[in-house]
Design a protein around this motif. Structure first.
Motif, short mmCIF file in Angstrom:
data_model
loop_
_atom_site.label_atom_id
_atom_site.label_comp_id
_atom_site.label_asym_id
_atom_site.label_seq_id
_atom_site.Cartn_x
_atom_site.Cartn_y
_atom_site.Cartn_z
N GLU A 333 0.84 -1.18 0.00
CA GLU A 333 0.00 0.00 0.00
C GLU A 333 0.89 1.25 0.00
O GLU A 333 1.75 1.40 0.86
N ALA A 345 -3.53 3.22 -1.02
CA ALA A 345 -4.08 2.08 -1.77
C ALA A 345 -2.94 1.21 -2.26
O ALA A 345 -1.80 1.67 -2.40
N GLN A 346 -3.24 -0.03 -2.50
CA GLN A 346 -2.23 -0.95 -3.04
C GLN A 346 -1.78 -0.50 -4.43
O GLN A 346 -2.53 0.11 -5.18
N TRP A 356 -2.79 4.58 -11.02
CA TRP A 356 -3.11 4.55 -9.59
C TRP A 356 -4.05 5.70 -9.22
O TRP A 356 -5.00 5.51 -8.46
N ASN A 360 -7.90 5.33 -7.81
CA ASN A 360 -8.08 5.59 -6.38
C ASN A 360 -8.36 7.03 -6.00
O ASN A 360 -8.78 7.28 -4.86
#
Length: 485
Positions: A333, A345-346, A356, A360
């Motif tokens: 994360e 977030a991962q 990403w 997210n």
């Protein structure tokens, strides 16, 4: 191209995935990690590597490991001594551009750096990365070869230094041994009787791969004004870039004037064996090389090096945050401050910051080309404008990100947003988020940019609707920075 039913075209296949990112905190640790993981791919700015991975079809293996050198502070320094200038492996093109008066020798390197991609790309791409990819079209190579630079390489077994002209083994090939990293580039300082220049011929003014580029360095005898050194390197015309021995033999001992300039240019044009490709024919390359070299010599006949311009940097800063985590994998994360709010977030399959963010945090950030060419995905990363499609997600861990959604604040729209509305500097709107973020960075740097500065500052952003006139008008003639609103 596959014609089998049910088999994806190569353009539809997923690129090679990133499985793990190794994050050394010191150079010595980086060397040890690379020795232990020789198949890892070294990465700093990542602008070339991410493209290569996206264009290489995933073969079903578990992905690749990256050795991330971006956060190593001691690698992002330019060191000036009495005899030379040393450029670390993490030094970006904008860092060279923004460091005037270090030494006259760097002026022609600065000219070459100005032609690399766009301001967003130059905020990330490194000079060492430009030479390690070893394409003869890479603009800084001809400048560095003409400057008689040398490459310093290291591994856990030891160090070595070779002239940069011996660093290239062929097209996109170098002499780097397994587990060996380039630590820096060493450039000899000039004496007062040395001058030089660099030029490029391309199919457009920005974001263009060279048709031909060249670095030229001349040294003169103080008493006679005769040439005592002539180093000329021509790029984009053969598999590698090297010094012209024929030209050196012709020029040394002669006076630089219109006659010798024309003859020297003819020597160069006769020596090269250019290729035909999509950018130019061999015949054109030969003709334009002779003309451009003759003009370059004439410009040096005044015994002065042309001053390279200082272009908009779009927020480039020297400091890089220390990575908060060592090694990362897809399940790690990462946490960023996005538009003032924390987001964690991962990494997952989101190899790039663009992916990403869209997964997210920010759907306003658009994917246009996914190659750093169009600027639609521009965001501010720790205050610097970057193309988020070419930033590894892992390198954003612990950073501050501003997207188009974060330009406005409680007091209202950012002045750039208001000016875009006032001048109707939008049509379909797809490119607009990237334009707004880049324009905000430009105007925070210079709250009253000229039309030329606007064109250079936004050269990394493409629009297919407005023709750019309304965009330039929106940023001209009135103050557009947040501080002046």
């Amino acid at each position: 191209m596959s014609t089998d039913i049910g088999v994806l075209h190569e353009s539809q296949q997923l690129g090679t995935q990133v499985r793990e990112i190794l994050r050394p905190t010191t150079w010595s640790e980086a060397l040890k990690l690379y020795e232990a993981s020789p198949n890892a791919l070294p990465v700093a700015g990542a602008t070339d590597l991410l493209l290569d991975l996206s264009r290489t079809a995933n073969t079903g293996d578990s992905g690749v490991t990256l050795l991330d050198l971006w956060g190593l502070q001691d690698c992002s320094q330019i060191t000036v001594s009495d005899n030379d200038v040393v450029v670390g492996c993490g030094v970006t093109h904008n860092q060279i551009i923004s460091s005037p008066n270090l030494d006259s020798a760097l002026d022609i390197l600065r000219m070459a750096c100005l032609e690399i991609g766009s301001p967003q790309l130059r905020n990330r791409a490194t000079v060492v990365g430009n030479i390690v990819t070893a394409s003869p079209a890479n603009d800084t190579i001809s400048a560095l070869v003409a400057l008689n630079a040398s490459v310093l390489m290291e591994s856990v077994q030891g160090k070595r230094e070779i002239p940069i002209s011996e660093f290239f083994a062929g097209f996109r090939q170098t002499v780097l041994a397994q587990s060996e990293l380039v630590r820096s580039i060493r450039i000899p300082r000039w004496n007062p009787h040395t001058v030089g220049t660099w030029f490029k011929v391309g199919n457009r003014n920005a974001q263009a791969i060279s048709v031909v580029h060249a670095g030229i360095v001349l040294e003169f005898d103080d008493a006679t004004s005769l040439i005592t050194r002539a180093d000329v390197a021509i790029g984009s015309v053969s598999e590698t870039i090297s010094l012209s021995k024929s030209l050196r033999e012709y020029l040394v001992g002669r006076e630089l004037n219109a006659e010798t300039s024309a003859a020297a240019a003819h020597v160069v044009a006769s020596e090269i064996s250019p290729i035909d490709d999509i950018r130019a024919t061999a015949v054109y390359r030969t003709a334009v090389t002779e003309t451009a070299v003759r003009r370059a010599f004439l410009s040096l006949s005044e015994f002065s090096t042309p001053q390279s311009e200082v272009a908009p940097l779009l927020g480039w800063v020297a400091n890089r945050p220390t990575p908060p985590q060592p090694n990362l994998v897809t399940t790690t994360e990462v946490a960023c401050t996005v538009n003032g709010s924390g987001v964690a977030a991962q990494i997952a399959n989101n190899a790039t910051l663009l992916e990403w963010l869209r997964a997210n945090a920010s759907t306003g950030t658009k994917e246009g080309c996914a190659e750093g060419e169009c600027g639609a995905c521009t965001v501010l990363l720790n205050g610097a404008a970057v193309t988020s499609c070419l930033v590894p997600t892992a390198q954003a861990d612990g950073s501050s990100v501003v997207t188009v959604e974060g330009l406005a604040d409680a007091s209202g729209l950012h002045p750039v947003q208001q000016r875009f509305l006032d001048e109707f500097a939008v049509q379909c709107g797809f490119c607009t988020p990237g334009f707004l973020v880049a324009a905000a960075a430009l105007c925070d740097e210079n709250n009253s940019p000229s039309a030329d500065e606007i064109r250079v500052g936004l050269s990394g952003n493409l629009c297919r609707c407005t023709g750019y006139y309304s965009i330039i008008e929106a940023l001209s003639g009135s103050s557009t920075s947040r501080d002046s609103s």
